[in-house]
Design a protein around this motif. Sequence first.
Motif, PDB file in Angstrom:
ATOM      1  N   LYS A 170      44.193  33.005  29.211  1.00  0.00           N
ATOM      2  CA  LYS A 170      45.451  32.764  28.517  1.00  0.00           C
ATOM      3  C   LYS A 170      46.558  32.757  29.554  1.00  0.00           C
ATOM      4  CE  LYS A 170      43.951  35.086  24.331  1.00  0.00           C
ATOM      5  NZ  LYS A 170      44.167  36.238  23.436  1.00  0.00           N
ATOM      6  N   SER A 171      47.578  31.943  29.359  1.00  0.00           N
ATOM      7  CA  SER A 171      48.645  31.813  30.353  1.00  0.00           C
ATOM      8  C   SER A 171      49.396  33.119  30.598  1.00  0.00           C
ATOM      9  CB  SER A 171      49.622  30.712  29.949  1.00  0.00           C
ATOM     10  OG  SER A 171      50.216  31.040  28.705  1.00  0.00           O
ATOM     11  N   ASN A 172      49.408  34.021  29.655  1.00  0.00           N
ATOM     12  CA  ASN A 172      50.113  35.294  29.831  1.00  0.00           C
ATOM     13  C   ASN A 172      49.154  36.455  30.068  1.00  0.00           C
ATOM     14  OD1 ASN A 172      48.966  35.428  27.325  1.00  0.00           O
ATOM     15  ND2 ASN A 172      50.781  36.206  26.277  1.00  0.00           N
ATOM     16  N   SER A 173      48.038  36.188  30.710  1.00  0.00           N
ATOM     17  CA  SER A 173      47.000  37.209  30.874  1.00  0.00           C
ATOM     18  C   SER A 173      47.400  38.346  31.810  1.00  0.00           C
ATOM     19  CB  SER A 173      45.710  36.569  31.389  1.00  0.00           C
ATOM     20  OG  SER A 173      45.892  36.115  32.713  1.00  0.00           O
ATOM     21  N   GLY A 174      48.335  38.116  32.705  1.00  0.00           N
ATOM     22  CA  GLY A 174      48.742  39.156  33.646  1.00  0.00           C
ATOM     23  C   GLY A 174      47.903  39.207  34.907  1.00  0.00           C
ATOM     24  N   TRP A 175      46.839  38.442  34.986  1.00  0.00           N
ATOM     25  CA  TRP A 175      45.966  38.395  36.173  1.00  0.00           C
ATOM     26  C   TRP A 175      46.674  37.616  37.269  1.00  0.00           C
ATOM     27  CZ3 TRP A 175      42.237  40.140  39.016  1.00  0.00           C
ATOM     28  CH2 TRP A 175      41.524  39.319  39.882  1.00  0.00           C
ATOM     29  N   SER A 176      46.704  38.143  38.480  1.00  0.00           N
ATOM     30  CA  SER A 176      47.335  37.446  39.595  1.00  0.00           C
ATOM     31  C   SER A 176      46.309  37.193  40.703  1.00  0.00           C
ATOM     32  CB  SER A 176      48.502  38.273  40.147  1.00  0.00           C
ATOM     33  OG  SER A 176      48.046  39.520  40.625  1.00  0.00           O
ATOM     34  N   SER A 177      46.608  36.214  41.527  1.00  0.00           N
ATOM     35  CA  SER A 177      45.728  35.868  42.641  1.00  0.00           C
ATOM     36  C   SER A 177      45.552  37.072  43.552  1.00  0.00           C
ATOM     37  CB  SER A 177      46.330  34.713  43.441  1.00  0.00           C
ATOM     38  OG  SER A 177      46.565  33.619  42.611  1.00  0.00           O
ATOM     39  N   ARG A 178      44.292  37.318  43.976  1.00  0.00           N
ATOM     40  CA  ARG A 178      44.040  38.449  44.879  1.00  0.00           C
ATOM     41  C   ARG A 178      42.659  38.321  45.519  1.00  0.00           C
ATOM     42  NH1 ARG A 178      45.360  43.204  42.263  1.00  0.00           N
ATOM     43  NH2 ARG A 178      46.564  41.943  40.865  1.00  0.00           N
ATOM     44  N   ASN A 179      42.457  39.079  46.548  1.00  0.00           N
ATOM     45  CA  ASN A 179      41.111  39.170  47.127  1.00  0.00           C
ATOM     46  C   ASN A 179      40.820  40.604  47.501  1.00  0.00           C
ATOM     47  OD1 ASN A 179      41.179  39.666  50.167  1.00  0.00           O
ATOM     48  ND2 ASN A 179      42.639  38.005  50.040  1.00  0.00           N
ATOM     49  N   GLY A 180      39.529  40.924  47.544  1.00  0.00           N
ATOM     50  CA  GLY A 180      39.086  42.239  47.973  1.00  0.00           C
ATOM     51  C   GLY A 180      39.392  43.382  47.019  1.00  0.00           C
ATOM     52  N   ALA A 181      39.584  43.088  45.748  1.00  0.00           N
ATOM     53  CA  ALA A 181      39.867  44.142  44.762  1.00  0.00           C
ATOM     54  C   ALA A 181      38.579  44.872  44.381  1.00  0.00           C
ATOM     55  CB  ALA A 181      40.511  43.540  43.517  1.00  0.00           C
ATOM     56  N   ALA A 182      38.722  46.026  43.779  1.00  0.00           N
ATOM     57  CA  ALA A 182      37.586  46.774  43.248  1.00  0.00           C
ATOM     58  C   ALA A 182      37.485  46.516  41.744  1.00  0.00           C
ATOM     59  CB  ALA A 182      37.771  48.264  43.508  1.00  0.00           C
ATOM     60  N   CYS A 183      36.273  46.575  41.209  1.00  0.00           N
ATOM     61  CA  CYS A 183      36.037  46.349  39.783  1.00  0.00           C
ATOM     62  C   CYS A 183      35.240  47.515  39.207  1.00  0.00           C
ATOM     63  CB  CYS A 183      35.218  45.081  39.564  1.00  0.00           C
ATOM     64  SG  CYS A 183      35.941  43.590  40.203  1.00  0.00           S
TER      65      CYS A 183
END
Length: 110
Positions: free
Chosen positions: A80-93
């Motif tokens: 969804k366009s308002n998901s709040g997810w931003s571009s990133r690398n190397g994050a933990a899940c």
Amino acid sequence: EYMGGKTKDKLATNVCEIFDITQNEWGRGPSLNEEKSNISGISLNCSDIYSFGGYNGSYLSTIELLQISGENVWKVIKLKSNSGWSSRNGAACWQVSESEVMIFGGVTEE
């Protein structure tokens, strides 16, 4: 399982490799949809593998899904366009419920 990464020439790759612990050997898995390194990945409920973000000269917001018992193809997840997810690398899940993943840390363009 190993997803993405860099070649010996330090170029991002879409290669997916699978390690068989019973045979002690590596095999080729389905290719990701785009070349990337520094991916964050998680397996949910032993049936789905997700790839979050990464880097290929720019920070990526792409999320891909591989359904282990499915077609054996990585599919891009449309958010969804308002998901709040931003571009990133190397994050933990971390899986926090049967249907939710917490993604934290990593490097962003912000």
